[in-house]
Design an enzyme around this catalytic site. Structure first.
Site, PDB file in Angstrom:
ATOM      1  N   SER A  41      -2.316   3.970  -6.257  1.00  0.00           N
ATOM      2  CA  SER A  41      -1.205   3.019  -6.217  1.00  0.00           C
ATOM      3  C   SER A  41      -1.592   1.735  -6.943  1.00  0.00           C
ATOM      4  O   SER A  41      -2.057   1.776  -8.082  1.00  0.00           O
ATOM      5  CB  SER A  41      -0.811   2.765  -4.758  1.00  0.00           C
ATOM      6  OG  SER A  41       0.402   2.053  -4.672  1.00  0.00           O
ATOM      7  N   ASP A  95       6.953  11.110  -6.912  1.00  0.00           N
ATOM      8  CA  ASP A  95       6.454   9.819  -6.438  1.00  0.00           C
ATOM      9  C   ASP A  95       7.298   8.698  -7.032  1.00  0.00           C
ATOM     10  O   ASP A  95       7.459   8.592  -8.247  1.00  0.00           O
ATOM     11  CB  ASP A  95       4.987   9.669  -6.848  1.00  0.00           C
ATOM     12  CG  ASP A  95       4.318   8.493  -6.153  1.00  0.00           C
ATOM     13  OD1 ASP A  95       5.028   7.672  -5.551  1.00  0.00           O
ATOM     14  OD2 ASP A  95       3.077   8.397  -6.225  1.00  0.00           O
ATOM     15  N   HIS A 145       3.887   9.809  -2.072  1.00  0.00           N
ATOM     16  CA  HIS A 145       3.024   8.752  -2.592  1.00  0.00           C
ATOM     17  C   HIS A 145       1.674   8.689  -1.885  1.00  0.00           C
ATOM     18  O   HIS A 145       0.739   8.086  -2.401  1.00  0.00           O
ATOM     19  CB  HIS A 145       3.718   7.391  -2.468  1.00  0.00           C
ATOM     20  CG  HIS A 145       2.936   6.264  -3.055  1.00  0.00           C
ATOM     21  ND1 HIS A 145       2.592   6.201  -4.389  1.00  0.00           N
ATOM     22  CD2 HIS A 145       2.403   5.143  -2.486  1.00  0.00           C
ATOM     23  CE1 HIS A 145       1.899   5.098  -4.625  1.00  0.00           C
ATOM     24  NE2 HIS A 145       1.766   4.448  -3.480  1.00  0.00           N
TER      25      HIS A 145
END
Length: 559
Positions: free
Chosen positions: A330, A391, A505
């Site tokens: 991320s 995602d 995610h």
């Protein structure tokens, strides 16, 4: 409370080895699964209002923790739950700070900055020709021709780094013995230890000062203490990391390829990291003609200063054998890329020392990134960005923005007026480096309509000369808008710890999916060996990270 009215503005959140093969040459099902999602409207509703009773807003099959309607208790619970909490709540939590005087002053400061100045050539460099875009109408068959399966060697590397990425969210719980025994990695230090050292040092200095001052306190000394405490608070703020990180070393001294130090950076967990995500205006990167996400760039500067001593220490100790690998999930992935490039641009390490950056679910944060890699003499695969098939985070800055929103951004902030990606492609930041797509098993998440059925890990690229690069860009754009982030956000069942947003995610999903790809490839190898009349091998899982092959009472490891 009978109902809740919410007016929200949706903003961007933020090798070596075997030859890759194209899955179009591998027998697989081409049957396209029909999507149940409604077609995208020509103009997307980037603002919306909700007024429903809390008890009737949720349908029977939806998860209760919907991020659109939350209470203060749910916000606090999300923070306590760490990465397993509803990360969408963090955006709403950060929004509560926007009305403070400090944020308004910072926002006014941003708007008063000088506009970025970008070379005119960058406008052409990031443009996708309309005629090329119109010719490419992708379905599963045509899109699959641009997918190249990664090798088993690369997949094992990705699995190891995804595992380290998962550990970055539970640094205090890392079992050093298991890390060394199972992965031959020796733990070095982390941001948490640095914070503890700083806190301890501050307490000692404060205690020493109190001893010197004695019992006598007057207005003058009290004012001095307040100034000193303010300096300490500022120091703690500057030395605290927007994202936690940890460092480990490759313990295999016999490796001829060098001794690698891994810098693993966590994704968005703190309020500071979400402030970095939301400040998404473009600024120039390191005095180069490249535009970068301002908030993440500022956060990268902090992480850079924290990691630099450990980089120097490793290089000085091992000399030419020293190599550096930055990775993260991320926001941590975006920070890894920027820190890596800053180390090179600022001449802190030789180019040969920096291994490719590998990211998981990281948003792209540059406009003109590929051109910067070329200018620095780096290959395209110096950044390998792995994106889960659905995602939302990698899509947030790189999906198509409505023209009306682009005009608004240009009107309220001068830095957006000279933004090539926004002008040419209606997106904030373009993909750069190698674009990898990860699809998990259908039991984990529904298959993507453009990808071959079953789990897989692919590099998206078009081979050949001419318009190959722009065809790749067009394919990337189609993928990042299928599904569009707004389609994902419209689904009320997508929120919460069990919804699709968190599931697709989560770094654990990345890890599980890559291991599934490895396992499937090993099974396929066994089947091919059987068809050729070779020995029969049996697959046995080892430590959840390796696969052992047994045959005729002997054994062989595939590592």
């Amino acid at each position: 409370m009978d109902g809740l009215s919410l007016n929200a503005w949706i903003i961007g959140i933020t090798a070596q080895g075997e030859t890759r093969t194209n899955p179009s040459h591998i027998t697989s099902s081409r049957t396209s699964e029909k999507s149940n999602s409604p077609p995208l409207p020509k103009t997307w509703p980037w603002s919306f209002a909700v007024r429903y009773p809390l008890t009737s807003f949720f349908s029977a099959d939806c998860n209760r923790y919907d991020a659109v309607i939350v209470s203060e208790d749910e916000k606090e619970e999300s923070v306590r739950n760490g990465k397993n909490g509803n990360w969408v709540l963090r955006v709403l939590q950060v929004r509560s700070f926007w009305n403070t005087d400090g944020y308004e002053q910072a926002n006014n400061h941003v708007q008063n900055d000088n506009e970025v100045s970008i070379d005119e050539e960058y406008y052409d460099a990031c443009r996708v020709d309309d005629d090329v875009d119109d010719k490419l109408k992708f379905d599963r068959g045509s899109f699959s021709k641009m997918l190249w399966s990664v090798s088993l060697v690369e997949a094992r590397l990705y699995a190891q780094l995804a595992y380290l990425g998962s550990l970055s969210y539970t640094i205090p719980k890392i079992k050093l013995g298991n890390l060394l025994k199972r992965h031959r990695l020796r733990y070095v230090t982390s941001s948490l230890e640095k914070k503890a050292e700083l806190a301890s040092k501050s307490k000692k200095e404060k205690a020493s000062e109190e001893v010197r001052q004695g019992e006598y306190i007057n207005l003058e000394t009290d004012a001095k203490d307040q100034v000193k405490q303010s300096v300490v608070d500022d120091l703690n703020l500057l030395c605290s990391s927007p994202c936690e990180w940890f460092i480990c070393d490759d313990d295999d001294d016999d490796d001829d390829e060098g001794i690698t130090r891994y810098f693993v950076i966590q994704g968005s967990e703190s309020i500071a990291s979400w402030h970095a995500n939301i400040l998404f205006e473009p600024v120039q990167f390191e005095a180069h003609d490249v535009i970068v996400h301002r908030g993440i760039y500022e956060a990268a500067k902090v992480v850079y200063e924290q990691l630099l001593p450990h980089v120097h220490q490793h290089v000085e100790r091992h000399g030419k054998r020293a190599t550096i690998r930055l990775t993260g999930h991320s926001l941590g992935g975006s920070l890894s890329l920027l820190v890596n490039l800053m180390l090179l641009i600022r001449n802190q390490v030789p180019r040969s020392c920096l291994l490719p950056v590998i990211t998981f679910g990281a948003p792209w944060v540059m406009c003109g990134g590929d051109r910067l890699l070329h200018k620095l003499g780096l290959p395209r695969n110096h950044l390998q960005g792995i994106t889960m098939h659905r995602d939302i985070v990698p899509r947030a800055f790189s999906c198509n923005y409505p023209s009306q929103l682009a005009d608004i951004l240009k009107a309220i902030n001068g830095n957006f007026r000279n933004h090539p990606c926004l002008s040419n492609q209606n997106l904030l930041y373009a993909p750069m480096g190698e674009f990898l797509i990860l699809q998990p098993d259908a039991k984990v998440s529904p298959s993507h309509e453009l990808l071959p059925a079953g789990c897989g890990l692919y590099v998206l690229r078009c081979e050949g000369a001419g318009d190959a690069n722009k065809q790749t860009m067009a394919a990337q754009s189609v993928f990042l808008n299928t599904p569009h982030p707004l389609d994902i956000l419209r689904d009320r069942c997508a929120y919460g710890s069990e919804g699709g947003i968190q599931r697709d995610h989560d770094v654990e999903t990345y890890l599980i999916s890559i291991r599934s790809v490895i396992r499937q490839e090993l099974i396929n190898r066994v089947k091919r060996s059987r068809r050729r009349g070779h020995v029969w091998w049996q697959l046995v899982g080892v430590n959840q990270s390796e696969v052992q092959l047994l045959f005729y009472g002997g054994k062989e490891y595939l590592k």
